[in-house]
Design a protein around this motif. Structure first.
Motif, PDB file in Angstrom:
ATOM      1  N   ARG A  99     -15.840  -4.565  -0.094  1.00 24.80           N
ATOM      2  CA  ARG A  99     -16.331  -4.930   1.228  1.00 24.80           C
ATOM      3  C   ARG A  99     -17.391  -6.024   1.083  1.00 24.80           C
ATOM      4  O   ARG A  99     -18.010  -6.139   0.022  1.00 24.80           O
ATOM      5  CB  ARG A  99     -16.998  -3.734   1.928  1.00 24.80           C
ATOM      6  CG  ARG A  99     -16.099  -2.561   2.238  1.00 24.80           C
ATOM      7  CD  ARG A  99     -15.168  -2.865   3.413  1.00 24.80           C
ATOM      8  NE  ARG A  99     -14.437  -1.668   3.823  1.00 24.80           N
ATOM      9  CZ  ARG A  99     -13.294  -1.269   3.264  1.00 24.80           C
ATOM     10  NH1 ARG A  99     -12.749  -1.969   2.284  1.00 24.80           N
ATOM     11  NH2 ARG A  99     -12.693  -0.176   3.702  1.00 24.80           N
ATOM     12  N   GLY A 117       0.810  -1.224   0.000  1.00 20.44           N
ATOM     13  CA  GLY A 117       0.000   0.000   0.000  1.00 20.44           C
ATOM     14  C   GLY A 117       0.833   1.259   0.000  1.00 20.44           C
ATOM     15  O   GLY A 117       0.365   2.318  -0.398  1.00 20.44           O
ATOM     16  N   GLY A 118       2.081   1.167   0.426  1.00 22.68           N
ATOM     17  CA  GLY A 118       2.900   2.366   0.523  1.00 22.68           C
ATOM     18  C   GLY A 118       3.876   2.557  -0.616  1.00 22.68           C
ATOM     19  O   GLY A 118       4.569   3.567  -0.655  1.00 22.68           O
ATOM     20  N   CYS A 127      -6.691   5.323   4.876  1.00 22.45           N
ATOM     21  CA  CYS A 127      -5.257   5.028   4.678  1.00 22.45           C
ATOM     22  C   CYS A 127      -4.405   5.437   5.876  1.00 22.45           C
ATOM     23  O   CYS A 127      -4.339   6.604   6.258  1.00 22.45           O
ATOM     24  CB  CYS A 127      -4.752   5.727   3.428  1.00 22.45           C
ATOM     25  SG  CYS A 127      -3.003   5.437   3.160  1.00 22.45           S
ATOM     26  N   THR A 176     -12.093  -0.137  -3.782  1.00 22.29           N
ATOM     27  CA  THR A 176     -11.901  -1.093  -2.691  1.00 22.29           C
ATOM     28  C   THR A 176     -13.122  -2.012  -2.651  1.00 22.29           C
ATOM     29  O   THR A 176     -14.069  -1.809  -3.410  1.00 22.29           O
ATOM     30  CB  THR A 176     -11.682  -0.354  -1.352  1.00 22.29           C
ATOM     31  OG1 THR A 176     -11.392  -1.335  -0.346  1.00 22.29           O
ATOM     32  CG2 THR A 176     -12.899   0.433  -0.922  1.00 22.29           C
ATOM     33  N   HIS A 222     -11.073   2.158   7.742  1.00 18.67           N
ATOM     34  CA  HIS A 222      -9.859   1.700   7.058  1.00 18.67           C
ATOM     35  C   HIS A 222      -9.178   2.812   6.274  1.00 18.67           C
ATOM     36  O   HIS A 222      -8.389   2.538   5.366  1.00 18.67           O
ATOM     37  CB  HIS A 222     -10.176   0.499   6.162  1.00 18.67           C
ATOM     38  CG  HIS A 222     -10.528  -0.713   6.964  1.00 18.67           C
ATOM     39  ND1 HIS A 222      -9.564  -1.533   7.532  1.00 18.67           N
ATOM     40  CD2 HIS A 222     -11.726  -1.203   7.348  1.00 18.67           C
ATOM     41  CE1 HIS A 222     -10.163  -2.491   8.212  1.00 18.67           C
ATOM     42  NE2 HIS A 222     -11.473  -2.314   8.123  1.00 18.67           N
ATOM     43  N   THR A 266       1.436   2.940  -4.813  1.00 18.79           N
ATOM     44  CA  THR A 266       0.482   4.054  -4.732  1.00 18.79           C
ATOM     45  C   THR A 266       1.181   5.402  -4.823  1.00 18.79           C
ATOM     46  O   THR A 266       0.814   6.257  -5.627  1.00 18.79           O
ATOM     47  CB  THR A 266      -0.268   3.982  -3.386  1.00 18.79           C
ATOM     48  OG1 THR A 266       0.691   3.790  -2.355  1.00 18.79           O
ATOM     49  CG2 THR A 266      -1.295   2.882  -3.368  1.00 18.79           C
TER      50      THR A 266
END
Ligand code: HEM
Length: 196
Positions: free
Chosen positions: A73, A21-22, A131, A71, A129, A25
């Motif tokens: 869910r 994620g880091g 970031c 995203t 959630h 992105t």
């Protein structure tokens, strides 16, 4: 807290989310942002003339071309949304990139406007959630654009087609071939104020 500890599986899962994620992105924030500026030369010139606009420009880059597009869910209970019935445990895809272009929320949403006010985009998600690395990503983007604008004042996109990566969730280019001139190595300022 209170003796509650992560299991090994949770630690591994969190490490993967943080690493993945880091990385891509933030890379895509910078690449997509450079491309947006090259395609909107008036905005690029304004930014060159006034670096205090960089924090708001980074927010507009995030809104306009979000590095993370959607995203997913599982619905916690039966519900209805937008006229659709969603059953408990049914998967729902939330496309933040579409929300960022909602004309009811953002006036003239397809316009790339680094002076946009009230730019509360969805590019870092929402609620529980949201970031974990948003503050870091913003600072990284601001530092990268300040360094590029200061040290590489003249950018030109090389001719030829641009290829986007074939990843449904992460929006970024395979490559962004640029030429630049007049490189200077002056010191970097670090006194940018956040975008209000
Ligand atoms: C421009 C850069 C970034 C973008 C666009 C971005 C986008 C996002 C989005 C949309 C989510 C929410 C996902 C969901 O609700 O399902 C998220 C969560 C997360 N991000 Fe980022 N991210 C960025 C940078 C970073 C950085 C630099 C880090 C870590 C250093 C990071 C770590 C995380 C983590 C750990 C989560 C999960 C949070 C949770 O589930 O509670 N992200 N990110």
């Amino acid at each position: 807290m209170d003796g509650d500890r992560f299991s090994e599986e949770e630690i591994v899962a969190n490490t993967i989310v943080t690493m993945v994620g880091g990385q891509e992105t933030t890379t895509n924030l910078i690449g997509n942002g450079v491309l947006a500026l090259l395609r909107h030369p008036v905005e690029l010139e304004r930014l060159k003339a006034d670096h205090s606009r960089i924090p708001c420009a980074v927010e507009e880059m995030l809104r306009f071309e979000p590095p993370s597009q959607h995203t997913a869910r599982l619905a916690p209970y039966d519900t209805e949304m937008g006229g659709k019935f969603i059953r408990k445990r049914q998967a729902v895809i939330a496309v933040m990139a579409a929300g960022n272009r909602d004309p009811e929320r953002f006036p003239d949403p397809d316009r790339f406007d680094c002076s946009r006010e009230d730019n509360r985009h969805l590019s870092f998600g929402w609620a529980a959630h949201f970031c974990f690395g948003a503050a870091l990503a913003r600072i990284e983007g601001q530092i990268a654009f300040e360094a590029m604008l200061r040290r590489l004042p003249s950018w030109t996109l090389e001719p030829g087609p641009l290829a986007w990566r074939t990843n449904l969730g992460l929006r970024g280019l395979e490559a962004l071939p640029l030429t630049f001139k007049n490189a200077s190595t002056g010191p970097l300022r670090s006194d940018l104020s956040p975008c209000p």
